[in-house]
Design a protein around this motif. Structure first.
Motif, PDB file in Angstrom:
ATOM      1  N   LEU A   1       0.824  -1.207   0.000  1.00  0.00           N
ATOM      2  CA  LEU A   1       0.000   0.000   0.000  1.00  0.00           C
ATOM      3  C   LEU A   1       0.859   1.257   0.000  1.00  0.00           C
ATOM      4  O   LEU A   1       0.505   2.269  -0.627  1.00  0.00           O
ATOM      5  CB  LEU A   1      -0.940  -0.013   1.212  1.00  0.00           C
ATOM      6  CG  LEU A   1      -1.989  -1.137   1.233  1.00  0.00           C
ATOM      7  CD1 LEU A   1      -2.832  -1.060   2.486  1.00  0.00           C
ATOM      8  CD2 LEU A   1      -2.870  -1.065  -0.011  1.00  0.00           C
TER       9      LEU A   1
ATOM     10  N   THR B   1       0.744   3.914  -3.205  1.00  0.00           N
ATOM     11  CA  THR B   1       0.406   5.340  -3.119  1.00  0.00           C
ATOM     12  C   THR B   1       1.527   6.226  -3.649  1.00  0.00           C
ATOM     13  O   THR B   1       1.272   7.355  -4.072  1.00  0.00           O
ATOM     14  CB  THR B   1       0.097   5.715  -1.662  1.00  0.00           C
ATOM     15  OG1 THR B   1       1.195   5.307  -0.816  1.00  0.00           O
ATOM     16  CG2 THR B   1      -1.175   5.047  -1.180  1.00  0.00           C
ATOM     17  N   ARG B   2       2.759   5.739  -3.622  1.00  0.00           N
ATOM     18  CA  ARG B   2       3.860   6.515  -4.183  1.00  0.00           C
ATOM     19  C   ARG B   2       3.872   6.449  -5.704  1.00  0.00           C
ATOM     20  O   ARG B   2       4.284   7.398  -6.372  1.00  0.00           O
ATOM     21  CB  ARG B   2       5.192   5.984  -3.644  1.00  0.00           C
ATOM     22  CG  ARG B   2       5.434   6.264  -2.166  1.00  0.00           C
ATOM     23  CD  ARG B   2       6.739   5.648  -1.712  1.00  0.00           C
ATOM     24  NE  ARG B   2       7.014   5.938  -0.295  1.00  0.00           N
ATOM     25  CZ  ARG B   2       8.056   5.442   0.374  1.00  0.00           C
ATOM     26  NH1 ARG B   2       8.922   4.639  -0.250  1.00  0.00           N
ATOM     27  NH2 ARG B   2       8.213   5.744   1.649  1.00  0.00           N
TER      28      ARG B   2
ATOM     29  N   THR C   1      -2.323   6.803  -7.770  1.00  0.00           N
ATOM     30  CA  THR C   1      -3.336   7.361  -6.874  1.00  0.00           C
ATOM     31  C   THR C   1      -4.452   6.344  -6.683  1.00  0.00           C
ATOM     32  O   THR C   1      -5.046   5.886  -7.665  1.00  0.00           O
ATOM     33  CB  THR C   1      -3.915   8.665  -7.447  1.00  0.00           C
ATOM     34  OG1 THR C   1      -2.850   9.600  -7.639  1.00  0.00           O
ATOM     35  CG2 THR C   1      -4.944   9.255  -6.503  1.00  0.00           C
ATOM     36  N   ILE C   2      -4.723   5.989  -5.439  1.00  0.00           N
ATOM     37  CA  ILE C   2      -5.792   5.024  -5.154  1.00  0.00           C
ATOM     38  C   ILE C   2      -7.138   5.726  -5.283  1.00  0.00           C
ATOM     39  O   ILE C   2      -7.402   6.721  -4.613  1.00  0.00           O
ATOM     40  CB  ILE C   2      -5.634   4.415  -3.744  1.00  0.00           C
ATOM     41  CG1 ILE C   2      -4.334   3.610  -3.664  1.00  0.00           C
ATOM     42  CG2 ILE C   2      -6.819   3.534  -3.399  1.00  0.00           C
ATOM     43  CD1 ILE C   2      -4.075   2.987  -2.301  1.00  0.00           C
ATOM     44  N   THR C   3      -7.997   5.189  -6.149  1.00  0.00           N
ATOM     45  CA  THR C   3      -9.320   5.771  -6.378  1.00  0.00           C
ATOM     46  C   THR C   3     -10.299   5.323  -5.310  1.00  0.00           C
ATOM     47  O   THR C   3     -10.990   6.140  -4.701  1.00  0.00           O
ATOM     48  CB  THR C   3      -9.845   5.374  -7.769  1.00  0.00           C
ATOM     49  OG1 THR C   3      -8.864   5.729  -8.754  1.00  0.00           O
ATOM     50  CG2 THR C   3     -11.151   6.082  -8.066  1.00  0.00           C
TER      51      THR C   3
ATOM     52  N   THR D   1      -6.913   1.990  -8.745  1.00  0.00           N
ATOM     53  CA  THR D   1      -6.126   3.204  -8.901  1.00  0.00           C
ATOM     54  C   THR D   1      -6.372   3.740 -10.301  1.00  0.00           C
ATOM     55  O   THR D   1      -7.195   3.210 -11.050  1.00  0.00           O
ATOM     56  CB  THR D   1      -4.629   2.905  -8.694  1.00  0.00           C
ATOM     57  OG1 THR D   1      -4.137   2.173  -9.830  1.00  0.00           O
ATOM     58  CG2 THR D   1      -4.411   2.075  -7.432  1.00  0.00           C
TER      59      THR D   1
END
Length: 515
Positions: A362, A366-367, A370-372, A386
């Motif tokens: 995780l 995120t790096r 972008t997690i939707t 994402t």
């Protein structure tokens, strides 16, 4: 002229004798109902006696006033009757009487088989009050005779609106409500009412852009599978109800896809840094996703041309300052997003694989992207989406307790049998060993089964045939065995739904398409 109905009434009788005033002989069967003068009356003027009582006649003048009201009614309807020959008032006559005497009438019916402490619901008038008379003539109908209800609130404890079934303590409140009741129950949902959103392809159809059938189903996907080793050192201290046997850590991950250029299984083995392993996994998936996006954008080039043409024509007819806010521009953006996201599927990955690498996965995710949104049930990651990927668990599309082996058999995908000495893999230094461990190392404590001699001989043959030089090579061979047939079975599984016009990978709830 509107028809007249007997009013529905629910409630409980109070048992007070003053509730009813009987005006005929048919009511005396009810012990708590009295008569006007303590005697039985056998004519058909019961309704007009009720009207006389309603108009505040005294007991001495009830008979005379009732006869006068009857005479007035007979003259109005020209029926040729007089009080002596009058046949009685029927329900169908009540609208005429309301108009003649300028009053409103409610009629109730207490069933003969009703308990003495309750009223039976019969039917309810849907008429609106025709006059603004503050008082209402409330009548009780028993068999063929009317009796006057002096105090309806004493008679029963509540009533119900026939239209919306709302309860009221008094008839006056119920009548006031029914004057404006439209029979609609308004449900207010603070978060809004759920409705299935239209897909981007449905939106294109509404915009007049035809998408060929061959393009209506997303063709590309990737599959991955993680293997773990069991670290037995530096474990947390045991508690009274907890015993630590080993810590599961990521050992390797194998990825395979049907995207051109990435159709061979690729296995990554850890060097002890789990974060680095996850980073290599995501970096490879990004390359697969970019190739998938490029291929999809090329396939939909004709659709994009139609969208751009319609957008230009619309802006020419009605000039707009911000083109990006135009509905067709937003639709184009939705289509790009749809073609960009690559489904990445695992088997039981939502419960095990993702949780196995969650600490690093995780964070790295995120790096990189972008997690939707995330769909999570207990410790099961059902979906992680994402702007590049959509991580899914194949078990969400299958019947409960469906195993990996049965899933492959269901679609006729033959997988080469492989074995890995999980019990033996307690340290990464084992990967540098140049020979297979002994047969005892293949014992599985989970199934409590040892490796058969024939199966061990097969492992020795594979080691020789594949030219393996270390246990690391054997791990790669074993890990790749899972993803290749798995990807084939996934293809056949979703082809079944595509033949029925369903793109199952983009369904909101996978259980709606489970087999």
């Amino acid at each position: 002229m509107l028809p007249f109905f007997v009013i529905m009434w629910t409630g409980r009788l109070s048992g007070k004798l003053s509730s009813f005033r009987s005006t005929c002989c048919g009511i005396v069967a009810w012990r708590f109902i009295g008569t006007v003068r303590g005697r039985l009356i056998k004519d058909n003027l019961c309704f007009f006696r009720c009207l006389a009582l309603f108009r505040d006649s005294s007991p001495e003048t009830v008979e005379a006033n009732a006869a006068g009201f009857c005479q007035q009614y007979c003259l109005a309807v020209d029926g040729g009757f007089n009080p002596d020959t009058f046949p009685g008032v029927k329900l169908v006559d009540l609208p005429v009487i309301e108009e003649l005497f300028k009053l409103n009438i409610n009629v109730f019916h207490l069933a003969a088989d009703a308990p003495r402490n309750g009223c039976v619901l019969k039917s309810r008038s849907v008429r609106r009050r025709a006059f603004k008379e503050p008082r209402i003539l409330n009548l009780h109908l028993f068999k063929e005779h009317f009796s006057y209800i002096e105090n309806l609130d004493i008679l029963a404890s509540g009533c119900v609106c026939k239209v919306c079934r709302k309860h009221f303590g008094k008839l006056s409140k119920c009548s006031e409500h029914e004057n404006t009741c439209k029979g609609l129950v308004k449900n207010v949902y603070v978060g809004g009412v759920y409705s299935t959103s239209k897909s981007v392809l449905d939106a294109l159809d509404e915009a007049g852009i035809e998408v060929p059938t061959s393009l209506r189903f997303f063709p590309f996907r990737a599959a991955f599978d993680l293997e773990a080793y069991f670290k037995t050192e530096n474990l947390p201290a045991n508690a009274s109800k907890t015993t630590w046997h080993a810590e599961h850590l990521p050992l390797s991950v194998s990825i395979c896809s049907n995207v051109p250029g990435f159709q061979e299984a690729n296995c990554f083995v850890t060097d002890g840094d789990a974060a680095k392993l996850v980073d290599r996994m995501l970096s490879y998936l990004v390359r697969v996703q970019e190739a998938s996006r490029e291929a999809m954008m090329e396939r939909f080039q004709g659709v994009f041309d139609d969208l751009d043409r319609l957008l230009a024509e619309s802006c020419k007819r009605e000039p707009c300052q911000e083109v990006d806010n135009h509905p067709l521009a937003k639709l184009r953006s939705r289509l790009v997003t749809h073609l960009t996201i690559l489904p990445v599927i695992s088997f039981n990955g939502g419960k095990y694989d993702i949780n196995l690498m969650k600490r690093w996965f995780l964070l790295q995710l995120t790096r990189t992207v972008t997690i939707t949104f995330v769909v999570k049930r207990n410790n099961n990651f059902m979906c992680i989406q994402t702007h590049r990927f959509k991580f899914l668990d194949m078990r969400n599309y299958l019947a409960p307790n469906h195993s990996y082996a049965s899933f492959l058999r269901a679609f006729g995908c033959d997988a080469e049998k492989g074995w890995l000495p999980y019990k033996y893999m307690t340290d990464l230094s084992r990967l540098h060993e140049t020979a297979l461990p002994p047969i005892d190392a293949f014992y599985t404590s989970l199934t409590k089964k040892a490796l058969a001699l024939e199966e061990y001989q097969r492992c020795v043959e594979v080691w020789s045939q594949e030219g393996m030089s270390s246990l690391r090579d054997f791990l790669r061979w074993y890990n790749n065995l899972d993803v290749v047939p798995f990807l084939q079975a996934i293809q056949k599984h979703f082809e079944f739904f595509e033949s029925r016009g369903v793109d199952a990978l983009w369904m909101v709830c996978p259980y709606r398409v489970s087999l």
